[in-house]
Write an enzyme that holds these catalytic residues in place. Sequence first.
Site: not given
Length: 341
Positions: A123-125, A147, A151
Site C-alpha cells: 500500500t502507499d500508506e 495498519y 503492511k
Amino acid sequence: MRILVTGGAGFIGSHLVRRLLGHDHVVVNFDALRYSGNPDNLSDVADHARYAFVQADICDAGAVAQALKEHRVEAVINCAAETHVDRSILDPSVFAKTDVVGTGILLEEARKAGIQRYLQVSTDEVYGSVELGHSREEDLLAPRSPYAASKAGGDLLTLSYWATYRLPVLVTRGSNTYGPNQYPEKFIPLFVTNAIEDQPLPLYGDGRNRRDWLSVFDHCAAIEYVLAHGEPGTVYNVGGGNERENRAVAETLLRYLQKPGSLIRFVQDRPGHDRRYAVDCDRLRRLGWEPTVEFEEGLRATVEWYRTHEAWWRKIKSGEFRAYYEQMYQQRLAKGTACAS
Ligand code: DAU
C-alpha cells in the site's frame, strides 16, 4: 499460470480472481473468510472449471504448503490482509499477526515450494503522510498507523526474500482503491450506503485530507501486469492519478445520489490521521502500464452499483458491522457538526 490468490474473497482479491480466470489462468482462492471475506463476491465463478477454493489462514503453514503442492501452484499473489486503519487503532495485534507473520509464513512456504513469482499487494500508506510531492519507490518508509506499520513489515519482509534467497518477488504499493464489493467500513462505500439510507456521513476532521483514488479494475490490471512483466525484487507504485479532498468526494457522491449536503457531519478526527498520500508512478509507466478509469466516471459507476445491489451491503450492515459502527461512530456523530455549505 497456476496462481494462488490469498484473500481472494475480499474486495480487491475477488476482482483479481475474476480477472485472472478471464485470462485463462488456473486460480486457487486461499481465504480464511474472516469478517470482510465474502463468498457472495465470487458466486458467479464458484463453479468455474479453472477455479478452486481453500478456506484457510495464511498463518497456517501446513495449509499453505498443502495448497501450493496439491494445486501445483506456480505463482502467489498475497492480497490477504487486515486492511482498515480505524480497526488497527482499536486492535493492533491482529494486524501484526496477519500482515507481518502471515506474510512471512506465506513467503517461507513459497520459497520451499520453489514458486516462480510471488507478488505482495502492499500500500502507499507505507510511505506515511506526504505533505508535498510524490513518494518514489526508493523513499524511506514512515508508516504512522498500526495498519500501515504492519503492511510495511510485510512489504520489507517480501523484499528480503529476494535479497537473501532470490525468491522472485514483486511488490505493488497501491493507492486508495474503490469500486463494487468494497466492505462498507471504508470511506466511499460507507458514505454511499449511509447516504442511500439518509444517514449522516461522518467526515473526519476538517475533511481536507487528500487521497489518490484508484479504480479496483485498474488496480487489478496493474497487479496482473506487474506479475507478468515486473523485475524480480522490485517495488512498483500504483496510483490512479485522481487526487481529491475527502470533502469534495463526499459532495460529489451526494450529488450523484441527489441527496443534500446537509447529510455531511464533521466528526472527531482519526488519531494520527495521515493528511495526504501521493505516489510517483513513473516506474510502472516505464514498464508499460497506466490507469484508464477516470475518477468521476468510476465513482458514478460505483455509486450506481451500491444503489442497485442493496441486498449485498444490507446483509453486511445488519451483521458484525453494526456493533463496529456503533463503537466507532455513535459518540462521534452525537458530537459532530453539520456541514456549513
Ligand atoms: O492508500 C491505500 C489505503 O487506503 C489502503 O492500504 C487501506 O487498506 C485502505 O483502508 C485505505 O486507507 P485510508 O485510511 O485512506 O482509507 P479509508 O477509506 O479508511 O479513509 C479514506 C479517507 O476518508 C481518510 O482520509 C479518512 C477519511 N474517512 C474515512 C472514514 C472511514 C472519513 O472522513 N470518515 C470515515 O468514516
